[in-house]
Design a protein around this motif. Sequence first.
Motif, PDB file in Angstrom:
ATOM      1  N   PHE A 119      40.428  39.342  33.036  1.00  0.00           N
ATOM      2  CA  PHE A 119      40.292  40.931  33.020  1.00  0.00           C
ATOM      3  C   PHE A 119      42.033  40.275  34.224  1.00  0.00           C
ATOM      4  N   PRO A 120      43.523  40.630  34.522  1.00  0.00           N
ATOM      5  CA  PRO A 120      43.625  40.332  35.372  1.00  0.00           C
ATOM      6  C   PRO A 120      44.403  40.591  36.461  1.00  0.00           C
ATOM      7  N   SER A 121      43.259  42.180  36.397  1.00  0.00           N
ATOM      8  CA  SER A 121      44.147  42.642  37.563  1.00  0.00           C
ATOM      9  C   SER A 121      42.304  42.247  38.494  1.00  0.00           C
ATOM     10  N   SER A 122      41.216  41.875  38.478  1.00  0.00           N
ATOM     11  CA  SER A 122      40.519  41.250  39.114  1.00  0.00           C
ATOM     12  C   SER A 122      40.391  39.699  39.322  1.00  0.00           C
ATOM     13  N   PHE A 123      41.392  39.049  38.846  1.00  0.00           N
ATOM     14  CA  PHE A 123      40.822  37.602  39.007  1.00  0.00           C
ATOM     15  C   PHE A 123      41.849  36.900  40.414  1.00  0.00           C
ATOM     16  N   TYR A 124      42.943  36.988  41.051  1.00  0.00           N
ATOM     17  CA  TYR A 124      43.241  36.585  41.558  1.00  0.00           C
ATOM     18  C   TYR A 124      45.116  37.094  42.681  1.00  0.00           C
ATOM     19  N   SER A 125      44.796  37.061  43.475  1.00  0.00           N
ATOM     20  CA  SER A 125      46.276  37.838  43.929  1.00  0.00           C
ATOM     21  C   SER A 125      46.247  37.037  45.723  1.00  0.00           C
ATOM     22  N   GLU A 126      47.973  36.575  45.276  1.00  0.00           N
ATOM     23  CA  GLU A 126      47.984  36.313  47.168  1.00  0.00           C
ATOM     24  C   GLU A 126      47.402  36.926  48.259  1.00  0.00           C
ATOM     25  N   HIS A 127      48.259  37.652  47.832  1.00  0.00           N
ATOM     26  CA  HIS A 127      48.288  38.253  48.775  1.00  0.00           C
ATOM     27  C   HIS A 127      48.462  40.408  48.403  1.00  0.00           C
ATOM     28  N   GLY A 128      48.538  40.740  47.797  1.00  0.00           N
ATOM     29  CA  GLY A 128      48.246  42.188  46.585  1.00  0.00           C
ATOM     30  C   GLY A 128      46.935  42.611  47.294  1.00  0.00           C
ATOM     31  N   MET A 129      47.087  43.787  46.306  1.00  0.00           N
ATOM     32  CA  MET A 129      45.547  44.883  45.964  1.00  0.00           C
ATOM     33  C   MET A 129      44.840  44.700  44.591  1.00  0.00           C
ATOM     34  N   VAL A 130      45.830  44.140  44.308  1.00  0.00           N
ATOM     35  CA  VAL A 130      45.406  43.590  42.183  1.00  0.00           C
ATOM     36  C   VAL A 130      45.628  42.456  42.132  1.00  0.00           C
TER      37      VAL A 130
ATOM     38  N   PRO B 272      25.467  50.828  46.131  1.00  0.00           N
ATOM     39  CA  PRO B 272      24.010  51.305  46.291  1.00  0.00           C
ATOM     40  C   PRO B 272      24.684  53.237  46.602  1.00  0.00           C
ATOM     41  N   ASP B 273      25.671  52.921  47.914  1.00  0.00           N
ATOM     42  CA  ASP B 273      26.087  54.754  48.418  1.00  0.00           C
ATOM     43  C   ASP B 273      26.804  56.063  46.868  1.00  0.00           C
ATOM     44  N   GLY B 274      27.025  55.286  46.119  1.00  0.00           N
ATOM     45  CA  GLY B 274      27.463  55.905  45.138  1.00  0.00           C
ATOM     46  C   GLY B 274      29.024  56.140  45.703  1.00  0.00           C
ATOM     47  N   GLU B 275      29.216  55.327  46.137  1.00  0.00           N
ATOM     48  CA  GLU B 275      30.868  55.457  46.542  1.00  0.00           C
ATOM     49  C   GLU B 275      32.180  55.445  45.545  1.00  0.00           C
ATOM     50  N   ARG B 276      31.358  54.030  44.737  1.00  0.00           N
ATOM     51  CA  ARG B 276      32.158  53.959  43.693  1.00  0.00           C
ATOM     52  C   ARG B 276      31.638  54.632  42.165  1.00  0.00           C
ATOM     53  N   GLU B 277      31.153  55.612  42.634  1.00  0.00           N
ATOM     54  CA  GLU B 277      31.133  56.177  40.580  1.00  0.00           C
ATOM     55  C   GLU B 277      32.016  57.088  40.224  1.00  0.00           C
ATOM     56  N   ASP B 278      33.702  56.812  40.784  1.00  0.00           N
ATOM     57  CA  ASP B 278      34.581  57.652  39.826  1.00  0.00           C
ATOM     58  C   ASP B 278      35.514  55.907  39.125  1.00  0.00           C
ATOM     59  N   ILE B 279      34.931  54.507  39.142  1.00  0.00           N
ATOM     60  CA  ILE B 279      34.351  53.649  38.530  1.00  0.00           C
ATOM     61  C   ILE B 279      33.767  52.822  38.369  1.00  0.00           C
ATOM     62  N   ARG B 280      32.404  53.306  38.017  1.00  0.00           N
ATOM     63  CA  ARG B 280      31.516  53.302  37.391  1.00  0.00           C
ATOM     64  C   ARG B 280      31.260  52.645  36.388  1.00  0.00           C
ATOM     65  N   HIS B 281      32.500  53.140  35.361  1.00  0.00           N
ATOM     66  CA  HIS B 281      33.029  52.333  33.515  1.00  0.00           C
ATOM     67  C   HIS B 281      33.293  50.978  34.144  1.00  0.00           C
ATOM     68  N   LEU B 282      34.061  50.135  34.898  1.00  0.00           N
ATOM     69  CA  LEU B 282      34.860  48.904  35.722  1.00  0.00           C
ATOM     70  C   LEU B 282      33.628  48.449  36.341  1.00  0.00           C
ATOM     71  N   HIS B 283      32.386  48.843  36.738  1.00  0.00           N
ATOM     72  CA  HIS B 283      32.052  47.687  38.093  1.00  0.00           C
ATOM     73  C   HIS B 283      31.730  46.647  37.355  1.00  0.00           C
ATOM     74  N   HIS B 284      31.746  46.568  36.129  1.00  0.00           N
ATOM     75  CA  HIS B 284      31.270  44.937  35.420  1.00  0.00           C
ATOM     76  C   HIS B 284      32.383  44.386  35.723  1.00  0.00           C
ATOM     77  N   LEU B 285      33.707  45.189  36.050  1.00  0.00           N
ATOM     78  CA  LEU B 285      34.828  44.236  35.962  1.00  0.00           C
ATOM     79  C   LEU B 285      34.971  43.405  37.805  1.00  0.00           C
ATOM     80  N   SER B 286      33.856  43.461  38.492  1.00  0.00           N
ATOM     81  CA  SER B 286      33.764  43.163  39.551  1.00  0.00           C
ATOM     82  C   SER B 286      35.547  41.694  39.622  1.00  0.00           C
ATOM     83  N   MET B 287      35.569  41.817  41.076  1.00  0.00           N
ATOM     84  CA  MET B 287      36.572  40.808  41.373  1.00  0.00           C
ATOM     85  C   MET B 287      35.522  39.692  41.330  1.00  0.00           C
ATOM     86  N   MET B 288      36.796  38.844  40.800  1.00  0.00           N
ATOM     87  CA  MET B 288      36.333  36.851  40.712  1.00  0.00           C
ATOM     88  C   MET B 288      36.314  36.811  41.870  1.00  0.00           C
TER      89      MET B 288
END
Length: 463
Positions: free
Chosen positions: A32-43, A310-326
């Motif tokens: 999943f390219p946006s979770s793999f690596y970036s030298e400087h970026g947010m994505v 744990p605090d449900g702060e990322r609930e909006d992206i629940r469908h993406l939780h498995h696409l965690s950052m490498m």
Amino acid sequence: MLALVCAMISSLPRTCNPVTQWYQGNVMYEIFPSSFYSEHGMVGDFKGISMKTDYIMSLGVRGVRLNSIFHTPHYPKDFNNVTSLTRIDPILGNITDFEILAKHLHSRNISLMLDLPLYPFLRKLPQKVAFNQLNETSNLLKDLKANAEHDPIEEALSFWIEHNVDGFYLKGLEHFVNEPDFVKFIRSWKSIIGPDRPFIVSESVLNNAPPSVLNTVLQNVDLIDVRLEIENGMDAIKKQILTLQNSTLFTRSGMPWVQWSVGNVNTKRITDVLPNSNATLGATLLQMMLPGTPSIFYGDEIGLRQLSDPDGEREDIRHLHHLSMMAWPLKGTGTKVLPWIYGENSERPIYEQVDVISKMAHLRSESPSIYMSYVFKEMGEIRANAEIKYAQKEFLVIQRWYPRRRSYVVACNLGNSRISRDLSTLLYGGEIIVGPRADSRPGTVSFKDISLWPGESVIIALD
Ligand SMILES: *[C@@H]1O[C@H](CO)[C@@H](O)[C@H](O)[C@H]1NC(C)=O
Ligand SMILES: *[C@@H]1O[C@H](CO)[C@@H](O)[C@H](O)[C@H]1NC(C)=O
Ligand SMILES: *[C@@H]1O[C@H](CO)[C@@H](O)[C@H](O)[C@H]1NC(C)=O
Ligand SMILES: *[C@@H]1O[C@H](CO)[C@@H](O)[C@H](O)[C@H]1NC(C)=O
Ligand SMILES: *[C@@H]1O[C@H](CO)[C@@H](O)[C@H](O)[C@H]1NC(C)=O
Ligand SMILES: *[C@@H]1O[C@H](CO)[C@@H](O)[C@H](O)[C@H]1NC(C)=O
């Protein structure tokens, strides 16, 4: 022909192994390219993947598949809602960056594949005009082409082949199997894709296809992606493998091969679904001993976890939780995470596993017993060369074999407790080639008393 080739090189010390296409039997890697690596970026981005091609090569991977690169209104959060099959989301880079990535991979003998998410981008296939059968140079053809509805899939395939893409997973194809021109589309797409690039579809295409189109699918598709349902226990895995081996796919050579995924872009991280969270190595080694093409989901090789929230702060992206950052090792301590999907990642990734997986990839690529999906019988008939020797609760033993080659066995325990078994009625003994842990040494083992730690898999070369 094959016998002749074997005879010609029989003076060489190497034995002549059966020849396969590059996508048959070798290890693939899904990113999943946006979770793999970036030298400087947010994505994560293409440049980031380019910088990590040596890491990918170190895994022993033969092909990389990018599962999501197309423009969406809010990429990457709505990565499925693509607006085009040719337009890259600018967050990832531009077409030049993509070409540079392809070059980096190709120079390491790694092929580059793409997912084309047909659904929900298309709800219906375009109206098909049968111009394929017509004379390519006639004017009639030009008229017909001009009048025919334009096929964005055909266009995308040609576009990406021009940009050095080596294979395509047509995602969501199962939604179109009942359309009147489905068969024509399948043939025409494969003719564009060509013989050396794999045409990949999900198992659900086979399951949903009416009998009248099944043959066309089997004749034109090269890999059938099947998710190994590892969280359901060994009995379920056994049933899944047996059912597949009983299916049409294991009747004749020339049938599509199975591509085995464990994790993928739609399912929870295997670390979070296995009864024992440190069993990802065991699960991956099992995957790499199955007959077909194993496809590893990025991060599973180091036991990457879901994004924890744990605090449900990322609930909006629940469908993406498995696409965690490498997770990449940093100099010093800690790991680097991309802010777009930032969350607590309490457990340390297990980088030592990479060496074990690499060793397994190399063993696989050299051993027809493992990389071949079947053995030839006669008249083009085949049979699977994997035999499930034992499957009880969390303990599974599979033997792989090929004529005149050493046999291998994978024994795995994906459960929570140490398991010991006397399997001497099934197997004698052998030598441990890969596993159980990164620091373990090879040694002999007897099936009279085989014992595995929780989460452990071992690959044994039989005596
Ligand atoms: C590339 O990989 C294939 C296996 O798919 C192998 O046969 C070939 O020799 C490799 N080429 C190089 C240059 O390493
Ligand atoms: C998908 O994108 C379209 C605009 O291109 C938008 O109208 C629609 O709401 C989006 N759907 C989802 C599920 O994000
Ligand atoms: C892509 O972006 C790079 C800068 O990152 C630029 O040098 C290059 O010209 C761009 N290519 C295209 C086709 O726009
Ligand atoms: C196709 O059409 C061209 C000109 O219209 C003709 O010269 C050629 O022989 C045709 N080919 C076939 C296979 O019919
Ligand atoms: C496989 O096929 C055989 C004969 O067609 C049948 O008896 C057996 O039950 C099948 N096994 C599975 C797991 O489907
Ligand atoms: C997995 O963790 C358990 C304890 O939770 C431990 O006993 C076992 O040895 C570990 N397995 C491996 C393969 O490291």
